[in-house]
Design an enzyme around this catalytic site. Structure first.
Site, short mmCIF file in Angstrom:
data_model
loop_
_atom_site.label_atom_id
_atom_site.label_comp_id
_atom_site.label_asym_id
_atom_site.label_seq_id
_atom_site.Cartn_x
_atom_site.Cartn_y
_atom_site.Cartn_z
N LEU A 1 0.85 -1.18 0.00
CA LEU A 1 0.00 0.00 0.00
C LEU A 1 0.89 1.23 0.00
O LEU A 1 2.00 1.20 0.54
CB LEU A 1 -0.90 0.03 1.25
CG LEU A 1 -1.97 -1.06 1.38
CD1 LEU A 1 -2.66 -0.96 2.74
CD2 LEU A 1 -2.99 -0.99 0.26
N ASP A 2 0.40 2.32 -0.59
CA ASP A 2 1.14 3.58 -0.54
C ASP A 2 1.36 3.98 0.92
O ASP A 2 0.61 3.60 1.82
CB ASP A 2 0.36 4.70 -1.24
CG ASP A 2 0.24 4.48 -2.74
OD1 ASP A 2 1.07 3.74 -3.30
OD2 ASP A 2 -0.68 5.07 -3.34
N LYS A 3 2.37 4.81 1.13
CA LYS A 3 2.72 5.25 2.49
C LYS A 3 1.52 5.81 3.24
O LYS A 3 1.30 5.49 4.41
CB LYS A 3 3.84 6.29 2.42
CG LYS A 3 4.28 6.81 3.79
CD LYS A 3 5.42 7.80 3.67
CE LYS A 3 5.86 8.30 5.04
NZ LYS A 3 6.99 9.26 4.95
N THR B 1 -1.70 5.40 2.58
CA THR B 1 -2.91 4.57 2.54
C THR B 1 -2.86 3.58 3.70
O THR B 1 -1.81 3.03 4.02
CB THR B 1 -2.99 3.80 1.21
OG1 THR B 1 -3.06 4.73 0.13
CG2 THR B 1 -4.23 2.92 1.16
N ARG C 1 -6.12 6.33 -7.10
CA ARG C 1 -5.93 7.79 -7.05
C ARG C 1 -5.95 8.38 -8.46
O ARG C 1 -6.60 9.41 -8.69
CB ARG C 1 -4.62 8.10 -6.34
CG ARG C 1 -4.57 7.57 -4.91
CD ARG C 1 -3.15 7.54 -4.34
NE ARG C 1 -2.60 8.88 -4.24
CZ ARG C 1 -1.33 9.11 -3.93
NH1 ARG C 1 -0.49 8.10 -3.71
NH2 ARG C 1 -0.89 10.35 -3.84
#
Length: 307
Positions: free
Chosen positions: A141-143, A145, A243
């Protein structure tokens, strides 16, 4: 569901009727999709037994016999452990599911320098339980998220889960808070995504990009604030996919300033709320729901268990 148990370093499976006639070689290569190198290692190091005896990898298995696999030997740790509190959503001898908080990287970019990540925390967690093995993340997951992330505790589980992910058999359902109200309350976004050559970290919809498919459904609206809560799930796993796709159709995520979102929160309003997969060995369906942890609350009055 298969009958299985752990006995020391060994994992025992009672051969079901559905496996009648297949060989151990076929089990590793076709059913579990184990990489050739890993399969060869199990074979050469005699890490597989049948009824306690050295296995004949080309002999058909028979129902009710006991297949024993040495899965739980200690490993040389190559992921530096870092203590931090972790929220465990599911765990057994083979897999671990954690609820990732926002503002934390999933994995280190440099093993020797980056230690404040979820992978390092998971490594510490395993070692604190006496499990001296390297944790293996299956996805990321993105930082900024938050939500559920799946890990494997040993190489064979990792190989099986990697293939399940590749074959789109691991389902991740996200909750997002986006700008605007939708005319179409349910639909799919099927625009390819590629790099933005004008910005190092951004992605964009591009005809020359990779296939990307996002499905969504509006679950709640705030007409006064002109925002929508949506659930979405992916057929593909491109960087920043959710996104990029919602920004592209005019509904950027709240807080996602990189893609045009209003800065109402310190992060993009995106949470991996539900994770579903078949267990790599027992074939049991595992469903994990990841509670929201934001303070102040981003996702107001959303019931995770109705997703």
């Amino acid at each position: 569901m298969l009958k299985t148990c752990k006995k020391g370093n060994w994992f025992e499976i009672i051969i079901p009727k559905t496996w009648d006639g297949i060989t151990i070689q076929e089990l590793f290569q076709r059913k579990w999709n184990s990489p050739k190198k890993l399969t060869h290692q199990f074979r050469m190091e005699q890490k597989v037994l049948v009824n306690g005896q050295k296995a004949d990898w080309n002999k058909p298995l028979t129902p009710e016999s006991k297949l024993q696999i040495n899965l739980f030997e200690e490993e040389e740790i190559n992921i530096p452990p870092q203590y931090m509190e972790v929220s465990v959503l599911y765990e057994d001898d083979h897999v671990l599911v954690l609820n990732k908080p926002p503002f934390l990287n999933t994995h280190p970019n440099d093993l020797s320098k980056d230690t404040n990540t979820l992978v390092n925390a998971a490594s510490f967690y395993l070692q604190s339980k006496g499990e001296m093995r390297n944790i293996r993340q299956i996805h990321r997951l993105d930082k900024d998220t938050s939500g559920a992330i799946l890990f494997a505790k040993h190489p064979l589980a990792g190989a099986i889960l990697d293939r399940l992910l590749e074959n789109r058999k691991i389902k991740r359902t996200y909750i997002a808070l986006v700008q605007g109200l939708f005319k179409q309350k349910k639909g799919s976004i099927k625009d390819p995504i590629g790099r933005d050559r004008h910005h190092a970290s951004r992605r964009r919809v591009s005809s020359s990009g990779q296939e990307a498919v996002t499905h969504y459904q509006v679950i709640k609206e705030n007409t006064k604030k002109q925002v929508s809560y949506i659930k979405c799930w992916l057929d593909t796993g491109r960087t920043h996919q959710i996104r990029v796709h919602f920004s592209h159709i005019g509904h950027p995520l709240i807080g996602d300033t990189l893609y045009g979102g209003l800065p109402f929160f310190k992060r993009q309003a995106l949470h991996a709320a539900k994770l579903e997969f078949l267990h790599p060995f027992t074939e049991e369906k595992i469903v994990c729901h990841a509670p929201f942890t934001d303070k102040p609350v981003i996702f107001q009055d959303i019931d995770l268990y109705t997703l």
